[in-house]
Design a protein around this motif. Sequence first.
Motif, PDB file in Angstrom:
ATOM      1  N   LYS A   1      46.482  52.048  46.206  1.00  0.00           N
ATOM      2  CA  LYS A   1      46.923  50.672  46.438  1.00  0.00           C
ATOM      3  C   LYS A   1      45.805  49.853  47.090  1.00  0.00           C
ATOM      4  O   LYS A   1      45.563  48.696  46.736  1.00  0.00           O
ATOM      5  CB  LYS A   1      48.163  50.659  47.310  1.00  0.00           C
ATOM      6  CG  LYS A   1      49.431  51.082  46.577  1.00  0.00           C
ATOM      7  CD  LYS A   1      50.625  51.101  47.513  1.00  0.00           C
ATOM      8  CE  LYS A   1      51.902  51.473  46.751  1.00  0.00           C
ATOM      9  NZ  LYS A   1      53.062  51.605  47.671  1.00  0.00           N
ATOM     10  N   ALA A   2      45.139  50.465  48.077  1.00  0.00           N
ATOM     11  CA  ALA A   2      44.039  49.766  48.744  1.00  0.00           C
ATOM     12  C   ALA A   2      42.892  49.500  47.775  1.00  0.00           C
ATOM     13  O   ALA A   2      42.271  48.419  47.799  1.00  0.00           O
ATOM     14  CB  ALA A   2      43.546  50.586  49.939  1.00  0.00           C
ATOM     15  N   LEU A   3      42.611  50.469  46.911  1.00  0.00           N
ATOM     16  CA  LEU A   3      41.522  50.295  45.952  1.00  0.00           C
ATOM     17  C   LEU A   3      41.859  49.226  44.921  1.00  0.00           C
ATOM     18  O   LEU A   3      40.973  48.470  44.488  1.00  0.00           O
ATOM     19  CB  LEU A   3      41.222  51.631  45.269  1.00  0.00           C
ATOM     20  CG  LEU A   3      39.968  51.671  44.402  1.00  0.00           C
ATOM     21  CD1 LEU A   3      38.727  51.295  45.202  1.00  0.00           C
ATOM     22  CD2 LEU A   3      39.795  53.066  43.792  1.00  0.00           C
ATOM     23  N   GLN A   4      43.112  49.146  44.523  1.00  0.00           N
ATOM     24  CA  GLN A   4      43.519  48.093  43.586  1.00  0.00           C
ATOM     25  C   GLN A   4      43.220  46.719  44.163  1.00  0.00           C
ATOM     26  O   GLN A   4      42.710  45.832  43.460  1.00  0.00           O
ATOM     27  CB  GLN A   4      45.010  48.221  43.275  1.00  0.00           C
ATOM     28  CG  GLN A   4      45.547  47.104  42.399  1.00  0.00           C
ATOM     29  CD  GLN A   4      47.010  47.293  42.044  1.00  0.00           C
ATOM     30  OE1 GLN A   4      47.344  47.998  41.101  1.00  0.00           O
ATOM     31  NE2 GLN A   4      47.888  46.664  42.801  1.00  0.00           N
ATOM     32  N   VAL A   5      43.520  46.534  45.440  1.00  0.00           N
ATOM     33  CA  VAL A   5      43.236  45.261  46.091  1.00  0.00           C
ATOM     34  C   VAL A   5      41.730  45.010  46.131  1.00  0.00           C
ATOM     35  O   VAL A   5      41.251  43.917  45.802  1.00  0.00           O
ATOM     36  CB  VAL A   5      43.826  45.227  47.516  1.00  0.00           C
ATOM     37  CG1 VAL A   5      43.367  43.979  48.261  1.00  0.00           C
ATOM     38  CG2 VAL A   5      45.343  45.296  47.471  1.00  0.00           C
ATOM     39  N   ALA A   6      40.969  46.032  46.527  1.00  0.00           N
ATOM     40  CA  ALA A   6      39.520  45.873  46.644  1.00  0.00           C
ATOM     41  C   ALA A   6      38.882  45.557  45.297  1.00  0.00           C
ATOM     42  O   ALA A   6      38.006  44.680  45.204  1.00  0.00           O
ATOM     43  CB  ALA A   6      38.907  47.142  47.242  1.00  0.00           C
ATOM     44  N   LEU A   7      39.292  46.246  44.246  1.00  0.00           N
ATOM     45  CA  LEU A   7      38.717  45.999  42.930  1.00  0.00           C
ATOM     46  C   LEU A   7      39.063  44.606  42.423  1.00  0.00           C
ATOM     47  O   LEU A   7      38.222  43.916  41.837  1.00  0.00           O
ATOM     48  CB  LEU A   7      39.202  47.056  41.940  1.00  0.00           C
ATOM     49  CG  LEU A   7      38.706  48.482  42.177  1.00  0.00           C
ATOM     50  CD1 LEU A   7      39.391  49.450  41.218  1.00  0.00           C
ATOM     51  CD2 LEU A   7      37.195  48.570  42.027  1.00  0.00           C
ATOM     52  N   SER A   8      40.302  44.189  42.635  1.00  0.00           N
ATOM     53  CA  SER A   8      40.713  42.862  42.184  1.00  0.00           C
ATOM     54  C   SER A   8      39.929  41.773  42.912  1.00  0.00           C
ATOM     55  O   SER A   8      39.511  40.774  42.312  1.00  0.00           O
ATOM     56  CB  SER A   8      42.219  42.672  42.402  1.00  0.00           C
ATOM     57  OG  SER A   8      42.965  43.594  41.629  1.00  0.00           O
ATOM     58  N   LEU A   9      39.706  41.979  44.210  1.00  0.00           N
ATOM     59  CA  LEU A   9      38.935  41.011  44.975  1.00  0.00           C
ATOM     60  C   LEU A   9      37.467  41.032  44.564  1.00  0.00           C
ATOM     61  O   LEU A   9      36.835  39.985  44.389  1.00  0.00           O
ATOM     62  CB  LEU A   9      39.057  41.301  46.471  1.00  0.00           C
ATOM     63  CG  LEU A   9      40.419  41.016  47.117  1.00  0.00           C
ATOM     64  CD1 LEU A   9      40.436  41.529  48.553  1.00  0.00           C
ATOM     65  CD2 LEU A   9      40.741  39.532  47.077  1.00  0.00           C
ATOM     66  N   GLY A  10      36.920  42.233  44.391  1.00  0.00           N
ATOM     67  CA  GLY A  10      35.503  42.360  44.068  1.00  0.00           C
ATOM     68  C   GLY A  10      35.147  41.857  42.685  1.00  0.00           C
ATOM     69  O   GLY A  10      34.015  41.410  42.450  1.00  0.00           O
ATOM     70  N   LEU A  11      36.098  41.918  41.757  1.00  0.00           N
ATOM     71  CA  LEU A  11      35.860  41.419  40.404  1.00  0.00           C
ATOM     72  C   LEU A  11      36.375  39.999  40.218  1.00  0.00           C
ATOM     73  O   LEU A  11      36.173  39.400  39.155  1.00  0.00           O
ATOM     74  CB  LEU A  11      36.538  42.351  39.382  1.00  0.00           C
ATOM     75  CG  LEU A  11      35.962  43.764  39.284  1.00  0.00           C
ATOM     76  CD1 LEU A  11      36.845  44.627  38.391  1.00  0.00           C
ATOM     77  CD2 LEU A  11      34.536  43.742  38.762  1.00  0.00           C
ATOM     78  N   ASP A  12      37.092  39.506  41.221  1.00  0.00           N
ATOM     79  CA  ASP A  12      37.679  38.168  41.179  1.00  0.00           C
ATOM     80  C   ASP A  12      38.597  38.002  39.971  1.00  0.00           C
ATOM     81  O   ASP A  12      38.632  36.956  39.326  1.00  0.00           O
ATOM     82  CB  ASP A  12      36.588  37.083  41.170  1.00  0.00           C
ATOM     83  CG  ASP A  12      37.135  35.707  41.525  1.00  0.00           C
ATOM     84  OD1 ASP A  12      38.176  35.646  42.223  1.00  0.00           O
ATOM     85  OD2 ASP A  12      36.541  34.695  41.108  1.00  0.00           O
ATOM     86  N   THR A  13      39.332  39.069  39.672  1.00  0.00           N
ATOM     87  CA  THR A  13      40.312  39.035  38.584  1.00  0.00           C
ATOM     88  C   THR A  13      41.350  40.116  38.861  1.00  0.00           C
ATOM     89  O   THR A  13      41.008  41.175  39.404  1.00  0.00           O
ATOM     90  CB  THR A  13      39.637  39.273  37.221  1.00  0.00           C
ATOM     91  OG1 THR A  13      40.588  39.055  36.169  1.00  0.00           O
ATOM     92  CG2 THR A  13      39.097  40.687  37.099  1.00  0.00           C
ATOM     93  N   PRO A  14      42.617  39.881  38.532  1.00  0.00           N
ATOM     94  CA  PRO A  14      43.637  40.898  38.792  1.00  0.00           C
ATOM     95  C   PRO A  14      43.354  42.192  38.042  1.00  0.00           C
ATOM     96  O   PRO A  14      43.133  42.177  36.827  1.00  0.00           O
ATOM     97  CB  PRO A  14      44.931  40.241  38.301  1.00  0.00           C
ATOM     98  CG  PRO A  14      44.651  38.771  38.326  1.00  0.00           C
ATOM     99  CD  PRO A  14      43.199  38.636  37.980  1.00  0.00           C
ATOM    100  N   MET A  15      43.342  43.296  38.754  1.00  0.00           N
ATOM    101  CA  MET A  15      43.135  44.612  38.159  1.00  0.00           C
ATOM    102  C   MET A  15      44.283  45.510  38.622  1.00  0.00           C
ATOM    103  O   MET A  15      44.451  45.739  39.819  1.00  0.00           O
ATOM    104  CB  MET A  15      41.787  45.190  38.600  1.00  0.00           C
ATOM    105  CG  MET A  15      41.380  46.449  37.864  1.00  0.00           C
ATOM    106  SD  MET A  15      41.065  46.205  36.085  1.00  0.00           S
ATOM    107  CE  MET A  15      39.680  45.067  36.122  1.00  0.00           C
ATOM    108  N   THR A  16      45.075  45.984  37.686  1.00  0.00           N
ATOM    109  CA  THR A  16      46.231  46.823  38.004  1.00  0.00           C
ATOM    110  C   THR A  16      45.862  48.289  37.867  1.00  0.00           C
ATOM    111  O   THR A  16      45.271  48.697  36.857  1.00  0.00           O
ATOM    112  CB  THR A  16      47.408  46.501  37.069  1.00  0.00           C
ATOM    113  OG1 THR A  16      47.776  45.122  37.219  1.00  0.00           O
ATOM    114  CG2 THR A  16      48.603  47.381  37.376  1.00  0.00           C
ATOM    115  N   LEU A  17      46.211  49.098  38.865  1.00  0.00           N
ATOM    116  CA  LEU A  17      46.029  50.549  38.800  1.00  0.00           C
ATOM    117  C   LEU A  17      47.391  51.199  38.601  1.00  0.00           C
ATOM    118  O   LEU A  17      48.233  51.182  39.501  1.00  0.00           O
ATOM    119  CB  LEU A  17      45.387  51.081  40.086  1.00  0.00           C
ATOM    120  CG  LEU A  17      43.857  51.185  40.122  1.00  0.00           C
ATOM    121  CD1 LEU A  17      43.235  49.809  39.948  1.00  0.00           C
ATOM    122  CD2 LEU A  17      43.397  51.821  41.419  1.00  0.00           C
ATOM    123  N   ASP A  18      47.624  51.738  37.424  1.00  0.00           N
ATOM    124  CA  ASP A  18      48.875  52.445  37.128  1.00  0.00           C
ATOM    125  C   ASP A  18      48.674  53.938  37.333  1.00  0.00           C
ATOM    126  O   ASP A  18      47.712  54.522  36.797  1.00  0.00           O
ATOM    127  CB  ASP A  18      49.293  52.206  35.676  1.00  0.00           C
ATOM    128  CG  ASP A  18      50.060  50.912  35.480  1.00  0.00           C
ATOM    129  OD1 ASP A  18      50.641  50.410  36.464  1.00  0.00           O
ATOM    130  OD2 ASP A  18      50.093  50.405  34.338  1.00  0.00           O
TER     131      ASP A  18
END
Length: 242
Positions: free
Chosen positions: A152-169
């Motif tokens: 969950k924490a990585l999903q937030v970090a990746l979405s912020l770092g790429l400046d686009t929503p990234m979902t981790l299923d």
Amino acid sequence: MAHDWNDPRGALVLFSGGQDSTVCLAWALQRYARVETLGFDYGQRHRIELDCRQTVRREIAAQFPGWGGRLGDDHVLELPLLARLGDSALTTERAIEMQANGLPNTFVPGRNLLFLTAAAALAYRRGLSVLVGGMCETDYSGYPDCRDNTLKALQVALSLGLDTPMTLDTPLMFLTKAQTWALADELGGAPLNALVAEHTHTCYLGERGQRHAWGHGCGHCPACELRAAGHAAWVAAGAGAA
């Protein structure tokens, strides 16, 4: 077989060629309009799993045409630095055992963090917004980079770092191995579980010789023991053998 979903997004499945990632691939193919796969070559002892990947992809496309129409490109990234960063039983010839910190020495520090970061970068370039991984908090290992809070924490970090929503299923996060066999049965029935048993690879030692009811493997390493016990529990619960 479960009904297909119609999510228009594209997904990238972290696909090792093992049981868990194959079930995750089927799960993603049922849901997403376009699904690509990604494998990693990091000097693992069970590198034979990389050979199984293409066989599994071919078999899924042939046996499940509806899914095959959604199955896109495959990618393999080389990450040899993982073997250099940590002395793990997955990357060096040593006995598998528990360490003083309570984790098995099959733990490769930062492996999934690096995998998912690389996967997110690739997904970004490919126009894919969902990452699908077979991480499982209920696994015997207790790997910290497989835990739900980490992902969950990585999903937030990746979405912020790429400046686009990234979902981790992570569809297997709270499932036992028996429930993973059951999920495969729900997704693709007996044919999918037969495919899992015959063509996927889990054994840490890379053993493909003997064919057990649950698949190929040495039968003694932790990965084989977990897979075998899960299969036995699934069958005992009333399911048909794969």
